[in-house]
Scaffold this motif. Structure first.
Motif, PDB file in Angstrom:
ATOM      1  N   GLY A 146     101.904 -18.144 -29.278  1.00  0.00           N
ATOM      2  CA  GLY A 146     101.029 -17.140 -29.964  1.00  0.00           C
ATOM      3  C   GLY A 146     100.103 -17.403 -31.020  1.00  0.00           C
ATOM      4  O   GLY A 146      99.421 -16.535 -31.646  1.00  0.00           O
ATOM      5  N   ALA A 147      99.753 -18.610 -31.346  1.00  0.00           N
ATOM      6  CA  ALA A 147      98.977 -18.820 -31.999  1.00  0.00           C
ATOM      7  C   ALA A 147      97.446 -18.775 -31.563  1.00  0.00           C
ATOM      8  O   ALA A 147      97.141 -19.018 -30.150  1.00  0.00           O
ATOM      9  N   GLU A 148      96.551 -18.513 -32.228  1.00  0.00           N
ATOM     10  CA  GLU A 148      95.221 -18.624 -32.034  1.00  0.00           C
ATOM     11  C   GLU A 148      94.800 -19.792 -32.302  1.00  0.00           C
ATOM     12  O   GLU A 148      94.657 -20.419 -33.480  1.00  0.00           O
ATOM     13  N   VAL A 149      94.046 -20.780 -31.384  1.00  0.00           N
ATOM     14  CA  VAL A 149      93.828 -22.011 -31.566  1.00  0.00           C
ATOM     15  C   VAL A 149      92.131 -22.148 -31.350  1.00  0.00           C
ATOM     16  O   VAL A 149      91.563 -21.771 -30.653  1.00  0.00           O
ATOM     17  N   ALA A 150      91.764 -23.125 -32.268  1.00  0.00           N
ATOM     18  CA  ALA A 150      90.219 -23.621 -32.028  1.00  0.00           C
ATOM     19  C   ALA A 150      90.321 -24.968 -32.416  1.00  0.00           C
ATOM     20  O   ALA A 150      91.181 -25.661 -33.073  1.00  0.00           O
ATOM     21  N   PHE A 151      89.172 -25.635 -31.866  1.00  0.00           N
ATOM     22  CA  PHE A 151      89.059 -27.326 -31.989  1.00  0.00           C
ATOM     23  C   PHE A 151      87.755 -27.356 -32.789  1.00  0.00           C
ATOM     24  O   PHE A 151      86.714 -26.510 -32.990  1.00  0.00           O
ATOM     25  N   PHE A 152      87.689 -28.543 -33.559  1.00  0.00           N
ATOM     26  CA  PHE A 152      86.454 -29.059 -33.996  1.00  0.00           C
ATOM     27  C   PHE A 152      86.422 -30.379 -33.647  1.00  0.00           C
ATOM     28  O   PHE A 152      87.094 -31.174 -33.839  1.00  0.00           O
ATOM     29  N   CYS A 158      85.422 -24.173 -29.527  1.00  0.00           N
ATOM     30  CA  CYS A 158      85.287 -25.258 -30.039  1.00  0.00           C
ATOM     31  C   CYS A 158      83.821 -25.532 -31.148  1.00  0.00           C
ATOM     32  O   CYS A 158      82.799 -25.425 -30.611  1.00  0.00           O
ATOM     33  N   TYR A 159      84.240 -25.691 -32.231  1.00  0.00           N
ATOM     34  CA  TYR A 159      83.284 -26.003 -33.370  1.00  0.00           C
ATOM     35  C   TYR A 159      82.587 -27.306 -33.274  1.00  0.00           C
ATOM     36  O   TYR A 159      83.264 -28.558 -33.107  1.00  0.00           O
ATOM     37  N   THR A 160      81.354 -27.507 -33.621  1.00  0.00           N
ATOM     38  CA  THR A 160      80.759 -28.690 -33.736  1.00  0.00           C
ATOM     39  C   THR A 160      79.611 -28.748 -34.788  1.00  0.00           C
ATOM     40  O   THR A 160      79.665 -27.534 -35.165  1.00  0.00           O
ATOM     41  N   GLU A 187      81.924 -38.876 -45.385  1.00  0.00           N
ATOM     42  CA  GLU A 187      81.421 -37.817 -46.057  1.00  0.00           C
ATOM     43  C   GLU A 187      80.347 -37.077 -45.359  1.00  0.00           C
ATOM     44  O   GLU A 187      80.173 -35.786 -45.588  1.00  0.00           O
ATOM     45  N   GLY A 188      79.519 -37.708 -44.509  1.00  0.00           N
ATOM     46  CA  GLY A 188      78.694 -37.010 -43.847  1.00  0.00           C
ATOM     47  C   GLY A 188      79.458 -35.964 -42.703  1.00  0.00           C
ATOM     48  O   GLY A 188      78.504 -35.058 -42.247  1.00  0.00           O
ATOM     49  N   GLN A 189      80.409 -36.053 -42.316  1.00  0.00           N
ATOM     50  CA  GLN A 189      81.047 -35.287 -41.534  1.00  0.00           C
ATOM     51  C   GLN A 189      81.775 -34.074 -41.988  1.00  0.00           C
ATOM     52  O   GLN A 189      82.269 -33.242 -41.175  1.00  0.00           O
ATOM     53  N   LYS A 190      82.006 -34.212 -43.205  1.00  0.00           N
ATOM     54  CA  LYS A 190      82.485 -32.830 -43.993  1.00  0.00           C
ATOM     55  C   LYS A 190      81.845 -31.507 -43.665  1.00  0.00           C
ATOM     56  O   LYS A 190      82.557 -30.856 -43.404  1.00  0.00           O
ATOM     57  N   ALA A 191      80.469 -31.409 -43.816  1.00  0.00           N
ATOM     58  CA  ALA A 191      79.779 -30.216 -43.655  1.00  0.00           C
ATOM     59  C   ALA A 191      80.298 -29.494 -42.531  1.00  0.00           C
ATOM     60  O   ALA A 191      80.473 -28.298 -42.555  1.00  0.00           O
ATOM     61  N   GLY A 192      80.130 -30.274 -41.405  1.00  0.00           N
ATOM     62  CA  GLY A 192      80.383 -29.507 -40.232  1.00  0.00           C
ATOM     63  C   GLY A 192      81.922 -28.954 -40.157  1.00  0.00           C
ATOM     64  O   GLY A 192      82.123 -27.674 -39.574  1.00  0.00           O
ATOM     65  N   ILE A 193      82.932 -29.772 -40.661  1.00  0.00           N
ATOM     66  CA  ILE A 193      84.024 -29.361 -40.601  1.00  0.00           C
ATOM     67  C   ILE A 193      84.425 -28.068 -41.718  1.00  0.00           C
ATOM     68  O   ILE A 193      85.050 -27.035 -41.237  1.00  0.00           O
TER      69      ILE A 193
END
Length: 404
Positions: free
Chosen positions: A29-35, A53-55, A99-105
């Motif tokens: 029953g979870a709502e799942v998303a990916f990054f 799916c977030y990028t 550090e550079g990947q944090k903003a998208g997440i």
């Protein structure tokens, strides 16, 4: 309804073991998303995961990898033999990128507003974002890093000791005293490993914090979204089947495939090789006419038919072969593959060969042993299969995550 954001490295060896758990979370029953740093929607949809799916978006700072950061192909296969190059590559992957990947997440967290994050333990950026936003997070390991004994050693572990203070600084703002095991960042809430006591006993690993859940997939009618067509009709029913794959990154080692063939000459076997871009008419002509040489193979659908697998020791290939009771010959090339080889030797579940000194005569002896259904290695492979089947797999993993 709980909202769960799964952050992963967008490579097959990282995405594939998360698919089954994500499917089971949806059933709960979870709502799942990916990054992921690049879009993996096609694979998710093919696995019947119709989720966001977030990028990294247009409004987040662009993170650009250095030119020398490659992850596959002929050049990569050559470069990983250079210890100092590989050391820099590991630092880039684990530390410099974070550090550079944090903003998208962070943007994904802001938009999705998850209750729980599931982090690939090699994505330090994801764990940092979870910690800095006060989110409960689970680490789902795609390797045996968390259960590596403290007294083992290899080039990977030496490299990580060199950079230990650098990665600890990444978590300076965390409210927890974050720990690491080998390459993996360990969640203070939940750490899941796809293995079993029969293969990675706790009295060896000294690990009392990880949940062993068995295989990352259900063996009946499981689809992880990367399946391809395969000529099963070309199987020779009168021959044992030998399957060889060096994964999605280290496949460009033609001499290893050729040596395996030379070692198997004259034996009543049919070769099934997954060779990626080596799959040319010229390369295929080297092998017997009844060989099946493919660019990519649907490994989970193939393994039930296989009598022996030859692998680089990637964690996914090993656990997948073990789930079907297939004995393994390992050719560890780099990184945690050497740790996998140590587990394999300790468990007596397969034979480790030296990829730097391919020797058809030596390999033949190993292959003959592994193809003997009564050998101790085959018996151990069957015992591991039985143990894995009793642990719950992705259903157990999903339940542990959901109740956080």
């Amino acid at each position: 309804m709980k909202k769960i954001l799964i952050a992963t490295v967008p490579e097959k060896g990282h995405v594939n073991p998360l698919i089954g758990t994500a499917q089971e979370l949806v059933k709960l029953g979870a709502e799942v998303a990916f990054f992921a740093q690049r879009d993996i929607t096609p694979q998710l949809n093919a696995a019947k995961l119709f989720c966001k799916c977030y990028t990294p978006g247009k409004n987040t700072p662009e993170f650009v990898l250095p030119d020398e950061f490659i992850t596959s192909g002929e050049l990569f296969a050559q470069k990983v033999k250079d210890k100092m190059w590989l050391r820099r590559w590991i630092k880039t992957l684990l530390i410099d990128c974070a550090e550079g990947q944090k903003a998208g997440i962070e943007a994904a967290v802001k938009d999705f507003e998850p209750d729980i994050m599931v982090c690939d333990p090699l994505s330090y950026a994801a764990a940092i974002v979870a910690e800095e936003n006060g989110l409960v997070w689970a680490g789902v390991s795609n390797s045996l890093n968390p259960v590596t004994p403290d007294d083992w050693n290899c080039d990977l572990l030496e490299t990580l000791r060199v950079y230990d203070s650098d990665r600890k600084r990444l978590f300076a703002k965390s409210k927890h005293d974050i720990k690491f095991k080998s390459s993996d960042v360990i969640s203070p809430y939940l750490n899941i490993v796809f293995t079993c006591e029969e293969y990675a006993p706790r009295n060896l690993s000294g690990n009392n914090f990880s949940e062993y859940v068995g295989a990352p997939f259900n063996i009946t009618d499981f689809k992880r979204g990367d399946e391809t067509d395969f000529p099963f009709d070309k199987f020779n029913p009168d021959k044992q089947k030998v399957y060889m794959s060096l994964g999605s990154q280290l496949y460009y080692n033609p001499q290893l495939f050729i040596t395996a063939y030379e070692a198997l000459k004259g034996m009543n076997v049919q070769l099934i090789f997954s060779v990626n871009e080596l799959c040319t008419d010229e390369f295929k002509a080297i092998f017997p006419a009844d060989s099946i040489i493919e660019r990519y193979t649907p490994q989970l659908q193939l393994l039930p038919h296989i009598d022996m697998m030859i692998s680089h020791g990637g964690a996914n290939s090993v656990i997948e072969a073990q789930t079907f009771g297939v004995p393994l010959a390992l050719l560890p090339i780099c990184n945690d593959q050497h740790l996998q080889a140590m587990f394999m030797k300790n468990a007596g579940a397969g034979i480790v060969l030296d990829p730097n000194k391919p020797d058809a005569t030596e390999w033949r002896k190993a292959f003959e042993t592994l193809l003997d259904k009564n050998s101790a290695y085959c018996q151990k492979a069957r015992a591991i299969k039985d143990t894995l089947s009793r642990l719950g797999g992705p259903q157990k993993a999903a339940k542990l995550i959901y109740k956080l």
